[in-house]
Every structure is written in C-alpha cells, then in structure tokens.
Enzyme design. Structure first.
Site, PDB file in Angstrom:
ATOM      1  N   ASP A 178       0.831  -1.196   0.000  1.00 40.24           N
ATOM      2  CA  ASP A 178       0.000   0.000   0.000  1.00 40.24           C
ATOM      3  C   ASP A 178       0.871   1.255   0.000  1.00 40.24           C
ATOM      4  OD1 ASP A 178      -2.733   1.053   0.293  1.00 40.24           O
ATOM      5  OD2 ASP A 178      -2.019   1.813   2.215  1.00 40.24           O
ATOM      6  N   GLU A 193       1.787  -0.594  -4.940  1.00 36.64           N
ATOM      7  CA  GLU A 193       0.870   0.482  -5.320  1.00 36.64           C
ATOM      8  C   GLU A 193       1.746   1.729  -5.443  1.00 36.64           C
ATOM      9  OE1 GLU A 193      -3.123   2.905  -3.944  1.00 36.64           O
ATOM     10  OE2 GLU A 193      -1.498   2.557  -2.557  1.00 36.64           O
TER      11      GLU A 193
HETATM   12  C1  NOJ Z   1      -4.482   2.937  -0.974  1.00 35.66           C
HETATM   13  C2  NOJ Z   1      -5.608   1.971  -0.759  1.00 35.66           C
HETATM   14  O1  NOJ Z   1      -5.851   1.284  -1.955  1.00 35.66           O
HETATM   15  C3  NOJ Z   1      -6.786   2.794  -0.297  1.00 35.66           C
HETATM   16  O2  NOJ Z   1      -7.964   2.047  -0.269  1.00 35.66           O
HETATM   17  C4  NOJ Z   1      -6.459   3.361   1.063  1.00 35.66           C
HETATM   18  O3  NOJ Z   1      -7.499   4.232   1.468  1.00 35.66           O
HETATM   19  C5  NOJ Z   1      -5.151   4.154   1.033  1.00 35.66           C
HETATM   20  N1  NOJ Z   1      -4.113   3.494   0.303  1.00 35.66           N
HETATM   21  C6  NOJ Z   1      -4.636   4.376   2.429  1.00 35.66           C
HETATM   22  O4  NOJ Z   1      -4.181   3.184   2.985  1.00 35.66           O
END
Ligand code: NOJ
Length: 537
Positions: free
Chosen positions: A206, A260
C-alpha cells in the site's frame, strides 16, 4: 522457467464485499472459502486480498491495529491459514496487502505514544511535531491529506493541554509511521516473515511510494513540482524495498511484491522495479486512460518503454476498490479517471459502458504481462452512484464535506444469486448487507450469468482459459499492426492477433479465424465500433 507473476491473472478480493459466510452482512473468510471453486473455474492464477487484519475499519481495513491477526469481522488467524492452504489446493496463489505507511490510531504503538506524553521515545515511531504560530496552534507544515484537509491533527495531552501535532497522510485514524526509526523497519521485516511463514505467495504494498519523508518535513509551497513532493518518492524508500527483497528471496516458492506505486513519471515508477526491489507495480496510467485508441496505444507503448530498462513485467488493470468501476466510466462523456478528481454523480450510458468494458476485457487479458481483475469486473458490475448520503462509509465523503461521493460505490457486496434479500451475498436469515445492492443487480448475479453464453462471466471465463492455454507462452512482446486510426491492434507470436475497434466499423483480415469476440459480429468480416476480437492468423 518464467516466473508466474510475469504473466499472472490476479483476482482482487475486497473481503468485506465478496461473500458473507456467517450472516452478519459483512463479507468474511468463510465466504471466500466457500467461493474458491468459483474462483478456480473463473480461471485466475492468484488472489490478492485487501487488508484482513484487526482494524477499527476507519478506512475499510487500511487502518491496521494488529498486523499479525485477522479482524473478527472476517474470521480468525487459523481460518486465514486454512484459506491459504485451501487456495493453494485449488491452484490459486495468495497475495496479502501490506500497509506500511501508516497504522491505526488503535495500534498498540500509537496508543502507547499518546499515553507516554510529550517527548517520550514511544512518540518517535510516528511524526509528532510541534505546531507553528505563537502557541503551536498551526500545523507544522502545509501538507494536505490525500483524503482532504490538513495532514496533521493536534494532540490533546492527558492533562487536557494542547500538545504537538501528528502526521496522517490519510485519515486522522491513520497516523504515518516514521520509517527513519529502526524499530519500524524491524517490525515490518518481522511482519513480512510472519506471513511468509504462513505460506503467502507475496504482498501488495500500500502507498509504496510514500513511506519515506523528506528530512525536515518542508512545506510543499504554492506551486509544487509534482515529481518532487516531500512526502512521496523520497530516495530513502528504495533501501526499505531492497531489505524486504532479501527477506522475500530467502524463502522458496517464487514469491512476489506488487507495489501500489502511483507517481507522475514512468521513470519514477521504474526505480521501484529494479531487480533488487519490487517485482511489479499497478499500471495506473492504463487505468486512468480514456477510451481512445491513440491514448490507449500511447499508454501501452509508454508502459513497455518505462518497464524495459529494469526488466519488469507490465501489468494491466481497469478498476480497483479505489476507482470508479470502468463499466460506468466508459459510459460517460469523459471516460478518463484521475484519483485526484472528486467522485461525482456524472451520467453514464450503461449500454455503451458495458459494450466498451467487454472490449477492454479482451484488450487487457491479451496484453503481455500481468493482469488484475477486481471482484465484480467479471460480472460487469457498474459503479453504484446513488447511495444515500447517510449510508456512505468511506472517510473521503466526510472529509471532503460531502463533495466527493467516495469509494463505496465500487465496494457494493457482490450478487451471487438472482433472488433473496442479499442476492446470495449472505446466507438465509442474515443481517442486511453492509451496503445495499441495487435491485436490478439480480440479473447481474453470478448464477444468472453462469449459463448465459453472452454474459460477462462467460466472456471472462472463456478469455481467461484461452489466455492460459495459448497466450502466456507467447513471450513478453507485442508487434503493433496498423488497422486504422481508431483501432488498437497487435500481434503476439506468429498466430495471435488482438484487434479492438473504437471507431467506425473496420474490415477483419480475410484469412483470420475469430477465436473470441466481445460482441456479436452482425455483418461477417466486419468489426463494429467498441468491439474487440481475438484472431488466429
Ligand atoms: C491505498 C488503498 O488502496 C486505499 O484504499 C487506502 O485508502 C489508502 N491506500 C490508504 O491506505
């Protein structure tokens, strides 16, 4: 041997909306376990689970209170272990979501930090910073949370006095961890081992670009260079992934990291994919791309160009739990997506959106590299745009003062059957699903689509099967074919061609055999608008 993750089809499971096993209206691990045969038959290679850890759910589980346990809403650690084993038994690999940028304000470390008081070492694992202004009444810098509003919240100390501020790039319930602190590093290395020991095949990371912050936490300023922000893509972040990679590589079984990584420049992303860091990253440029042939060809080209220098495989993704479902996006006048845009109630033509989404499925499933399928993509689910305000749970709704409708519309519980109060999401007699499903989703249910040769589900199943049988062995390159300005057309190997037509009808090559089409070809030898075919040449 080619690594499986270089060409895997990975299915994303947003656990609380996938399937409810215990009848409380929220999806859970029991629900997932009961649907493993469905996932095997769908023909994907791996599952990525959104966070399933203990969490107060201020941000759907991205606020983790205990990284080594499962939230009771979802099940238990023993059940997660069972699920991993069972998934493996069905030939499905398992990726779990690691959330290292921040934890929950209910995590033991943050509670201890608050309790320990001003200047305590427990606070050094986070970013507690004195405010500016005469009495510290202003936030330490001008950073804005990704969810809106200041990225800082002021602490009220135990004696009632106003204390320093702490950093949260997302909701206030998600304090950012200080990655300069050796205990933070050691803790996450241990968490990695904890899940690797339980047999997971890898991690989705993440906010992978966000962990390191620029020393001194300088202001962003009024007109920032978006490629050089003090809270993302700081060089120190790469050391973290190099150390994680060593740990991952010390385990057997070809395990993988997907990041990500959401950054403006392709060269920035590529640095995360160097051979000693992460294996792949989500392709947000592709996800955000409008339904336009030249733009799509351009983003495919730039993806390959960006990945080539580091030898990483590209990935293709149309939707996820943070974005507007592409069936709805593609039916709008503006078909692009931008995470920074507010999610509004823009009108969408459902027939057009579905037609394009089917064509886009054949495009993404035939491009060389990895591909992600977000739960419900295979059912052609649209975004639910008319959730009543009172039911919206995504923190972005409240933090934007209700301007941004938030992400709940792409997180609606899945319809499994055409009848019953929750369309088969929960067992009989259960509580209502945590978000309501539109009544007309009965016809989109998995069971309604199963026997229909023209359904989305049938299209996905057939395409995933063909992909596995014939495409993954065709190497990692494509050759563009000029089939007209409004087409996206490429060959893989000597015998396979994908042709997507976004404009006026075009002729199919006379000698080609149609393996699959995203829509009926009314006139033989002619490919209509917004249709894709896979051809054998
Ligand atoms: C990216 C995640 O995909 C999202 O759902 C989340 O709110 C944020 N990061 C914070 O963790």
């Amino acid at each position: 041997m080619t690594h499986w993750w270089r060409h895997a089809a990975i299915y994303q499971i947003y656990v609380r909306s996938f399937a409810d096993g215990n009848g409380d209206g929220t999806g859970d691990l029991a629900g997932v376990r009961s649907r493993l045969p469905y996932l095997r038959e769908l023909g994907v290679d791996a599952l990525w689970f959104n966070p399933w850890y203990t969490s107060p759910m201020a941000d759907g589980g991205y606020d983790v209170a205990d990284y080594r346990d499962i939230d009771p809403l979802f099940g238990s650690l023993a059940e997660a272990e069972q699920l991993i084993t069972e998934a493996h038994g069905h030939g499905l690999r398992v990726l779990v979501d690691l959330v290292p940028n921040h934890c929950s304000d209910q995590h033991a470390w943050f509670r201890a930090a608050l309790a320990a008081g001003p200047g305590a070492p427990e606070r050094e694992r986070f970013w507690f910073v004195p405010g500016r202004g005469g009495s510290g009444e202003l936030p330490p810098n001008d950073w804005v949370s990704y969810f809106g509003g200041s990225a800082w919240t002021r602490v009220t100390e135990a004696d009632g006095s106003a204390g320093p501020w702490y950093l949260h790039m997302f909701a206030p319930e998600q304090p950012d961890l200080n990655w300069e602190h050796p205990e933070v590093r050691a803790e996450f290395e241990d968490i990695l081992r904890f899940w690797l020991d339980r047999g997971v095949d890898g991690f989705r990371i993440d906010v992978a670009h966000g962990l390191a912050k620029k020393p001194g936490l300088p202001d962003v300023g009024p007109d920032p260079d978006v490629t050089d922000l003090p809270y993302q893509d700081c060089d120190e972040v790469h050391d973290i992934y190099r150390s994680w990679r060593k740990i991952l590589d010390s385990y057997d079984g070809d395990r993988t990291f997907v990041g990500e990584v959401w950054l403006p420049a392709a060269e920035q992303t590529a640095r995360y994919l160097r051979p000693d860091e992460l294996h792949s990253a989500f392709n947000f440029d592709f996800l955000c791309c409008p339904w336009d042939a030249a733009a799509l060809r351009g983003v495919v080209d730039s993806t390959f160009a960006g990945h080539a220098p580091v030898g990483a495989p590209p990935t293709w993704v149309l939707s996820n739990h943070d974005t507007i479902r592409h069936v709805t996006r593609y039916g709008r006048e503006d078909t692009s997506f931008d995470m920074g845009d507010k999610r509004l109630l823009d009108p969408s033509d459902p027939v057009l959106g579905r037609r394009r989404a089917r064509a886009a499925a054949l495009l993404t499933l035939s491009l060389p590299g990895g591909v992600y399928v977000y739960q419900g993509d295979e059912l052609g689910l649209p975004e639910v745009q008319d959730l009543p305000d009172a039911l919206i749970q995504d923190p972005t709704f409240e933090r934007s003062g209700g301007v941004d409708r938030g992400r709940d519309g792409c997180r609606i519980p899945l319809p499994w059957q055409s009848g019953g109060p929750s369309l088969g999401f929960s067992p009989p007699g259960a509580k209502a699903p945590w978000l309501p499903q539109p009544a007309d989703w009965a016809e989109l249910s998995a069971s309604a689509q199963e026997a229909d040769p023209d359904s989305f589900l049938t299209l996905y199943r057939a395409a995933l099967a063909l992909r596995r049988e014939r495409l993954t062995s065709l190497g990692e390159t494509l050759t563009w074919v000029d089939a007209g300005r409004d087409t996206v057309c490429f060959d893989r190997g000597d015998a396979f061609r994908c042709l997507v037509n976004l404009g006026d009808p075009v002729a199919l090559p006379p000698d080609a055999r149609v393996l699959m089409a995203s829509a009926e070809l009314d006139e033989p030898g002619v490919l209509p608008r917004d249709t894709a075919v896979w051809l054998e040449r």
